[in-house]
Design a protein around this motif. Structure first.
Motif, PDB file in Angstrom:
ATOM      1  N   TYR A   1      49.091 -34.557 113.911  1.00  0.00           N
ATOM      2  CA  TYR A   1      49.904 -35.657 114.439  1.00  0.00           C
ATOM      3  C   TYR A   1      49.518 -36.942 113.714  1.00  0.00           C
ATOM      4  CZ  TYR A   1      51.114 -32.384 118.113  1.00  0.00           C
ATOM      5  OH  TYR A   1      51.588 -31.285 118.793  1.00  0.00           O
ATOM      6  N   PRO A   2      49.920 -37.052 112.433  1.00  0.00           N
ATOM      7  CA  PRO A   2      49.445 -38.162 111.612  1.00  0.00           C
ATOM      8  C   PRO A   2      50.153 -39.504 111.848  1.00  0.00           C
ATOM      9  CG  PRO A   2      50.899 -36.768 110.335  1.00  0.00           C
ATOM     10  CD  PRO A   2      50.736 -36.107 111.669  1.00  0.00           C
ATOM     11  N   GLU A   3      51.199 -39.519 112.659  1.00  0.00           N
ATOM     12  CA  GLU A   3      51.937 -40.753 112.860  1.00  0.00           C
ATOM     13  C   GLU A   3      51.023 -41.800 113.512  1.00  0.00           C
ATOM     14  OE1 GLU A   3      52.898 -37.822 114.443  1.00  0.00           O
ATOM     15  OE2 GLU A   3      54.235 -37.169 112.840  1.00  0.00           O
ATOM     16  N   GLU A   4      51.084 -43.016 112.988  1.00  0.00           N
ATOM     17  CA  GLU A   4      50.257 -44.111 113.517  1.00  0.00           C
ATOM     18  C   GLU A   4      50.751 -44.536 114.899  1.00  0.00           C
ATOM     19  OE1 GLU A   4      47.513 -45.830 112.519  1.00  0.00           O
ATOM     20  OE2 GLU A   4      47.295 -44.391 110.900  1.00  0.00           O
ATOM     21  N   ASP A   5      49.832 -45.056 115.672  1.00  0.00           N
ATOM     22  CA  ASP A   5      50.114 -45.679 116.957  1.00  0.00           C
ATOM     23  C   ASP A   5      50.897 -44.782 117.925  1.00  0.00           C
ATOM     24  OD1 ASP A   5      49.572 -47.833 118.606  1.00  0.00           O
ATOM     25  OD2 ASP A   5      51.532 -48.736 118.246  1.00  0.00           O
ATOM     26  N   THR A   6      50.484 -43.534 117.996  1.00  0.00           N
ATOM     27  CA  THR A   6      51.022 -42.615 118.993  1.00  0.00           C
ATOM     28  C   THR A   6      49.915 -42.327 120.000  1.00  0.00           C
ATOM     29  OG1 THR A   6      50.352 -40.674 117.727  1.00  0.00           O
ATOM     30  CG2 THR A   6      52.590 -41.525 117.328  1.00  0.00           C
ATOM     31  N   PRO A   7      50.249 -41.894 121.199  1.00  0.00           N
ATOM     32  CA  PRO A   7      49.195 -41.617 122.182  1.00  0.00           C
ATOM     33  C   PRO A   7      48.155 -40.604 121.685  1.00  0.00           C
ATOM     34  CG  PRO A   7      51.324 -41.719 123.282  1.00  0.00           C
ATOM     35  CD  PRO A   7      51.589 -41.783 121.798  1.00  0.00           C
ATOM     36  N   ILE A   8      48.594 -39.570 120.986  1.00  0.00           N
ATOM     37  CA  ILE A   8      47.642 -38.565 120.487  1.00  0.00           C
ATOM     38  C   ILE A   8      46.720 -39.189 119.445  1.00  0.00           C
ATOM     39  CG2 ILE A   8      47.425 -36.416 119.153  1.00  0.00           C
ATOM     40  CD1 ILE A   8      49.945 -35.419 120.687  1.00  0.00           C
ATOM     41  N   ARG A   9      47.290 -39.903 118.506  1.00  0.00           N
ATOM     42  CA  ARG A   9      46.488 -40.552 117.460  1.00  0.00           C
ATOM     43  C   ARG A   9      45.518 -41.569 118.073  1.00  0.00           C
ATOM     44  NH1 ARG A   9      47.119 -40.468 111.689  1.00  0.00           N
ATOM     45  NH2 ARG A   9      45.559 -41.877 110.907  1.00  0.00           N
ATOM     46  N   ASN A  10      46.001 -42.316 119.056  1.00  0.00           N
ATOM     47  CA  ASN A  10      45.178 -43.348 119.682  1.00  0.00           C
ATOM     48  C   ASN A  10      43.982 -42.754 120.434  1.00  0.00           C
ATOM     49  OD1 ASN A  10      46.770 -45.376 118.644  1.00  0.00           O
ATOM     50  ND2 ASN A  10      48.034 -45.560 120.473  1.00  0.00           N
TER      51      ASN A  10
END
Length: 190
Positions: A111-120
């Motif tokens: 889940y490489p997308e920036e500023d997502t709940p998983i990334r956060n």
């Protein structure tokens, strides 16, 4: 099973599957089959697979950090020795049958997308581990504790990756040797 124990059972089942196989490779049907829980029950607890993943990551974060910090604290009497004990505890972790690398690195990769709940939540976990190492370096009165903590976390992350890739706990010993040099260089002589 009670309402909350079904939720916990789903989280534990998903954690085992996600750790071993990854997040995208494990579908809801596999989690349901392994857990023995009905689809309706799963969706009563979690609106989506992403919500289940977040619950798994939060659960793992709490469980792992408690284990890790308790083990480090119990391994040495002073903060300087605890910094080295970080690598001893890592070596113990690498030897566990359920070691598949860092679940947060895996989640970030999938889940490489920036500023997502998983990334956060992944970023938050790494920040909390860094904060713990930084607190030990500060308590030990070492020079440049922020920089030292960054360097030690980098060694730890490299050891985790190499242990996963090589299926060997020896990377923790190598990282500990390098950490000792950094810590000795940061020691303020009286």
């Amino acid at each position: 099973m009670t309402h909350s124990s079904k939720r916990e059972h789903l989280i534990e089942t998903a954690l085992k599957l996600f750790s071993r196989h990854g997040f995208h490779a494990v579908g809801i049907d596999t989690i349901l089959k392994e857990s023995g829980v009905a689809k309706r029950t799963l969706y009563n607890h979690f609106k989506s697979k992403d919500e289940l993943i977040l619950a798994v990551l939060r659960h793992y974060d709490e469980r792992f950090r408690n284990f890790f910090m308790r083990a480090v604290e119990g391994s040495a009497l002073n903060p300087k020795d605890r910094l080295l004990a970080v690598f001893d505890v890592a070596e113990q972790w690498f030897q566990q049958d359920d070691f598949y690398g860092c679940i947060f690195v895996g989640a970030t990769g999938e889940y490489p997308e920036e500023d997502t709940p998983i990334r956060n939540i992944c970023r938050e976990f790494k920040g909390l581990i860094l904060g713990y190492i930084k607190s030990l370096a500060t308590e030990a009165k070492l020079k440049q504790p922020d920089q030292l903590a960054d360097q030690l976390l980098l060694l730890l992350e490299g050891a985790i990756t190499m242990a996963q890739i090589n299926n060997s706990p020896l990377s923790a010993k190598q990282a500990k040797c390098a950490a000792r040099v950094l810590i000795d260089n940061a020691t303020i002589s009286s």
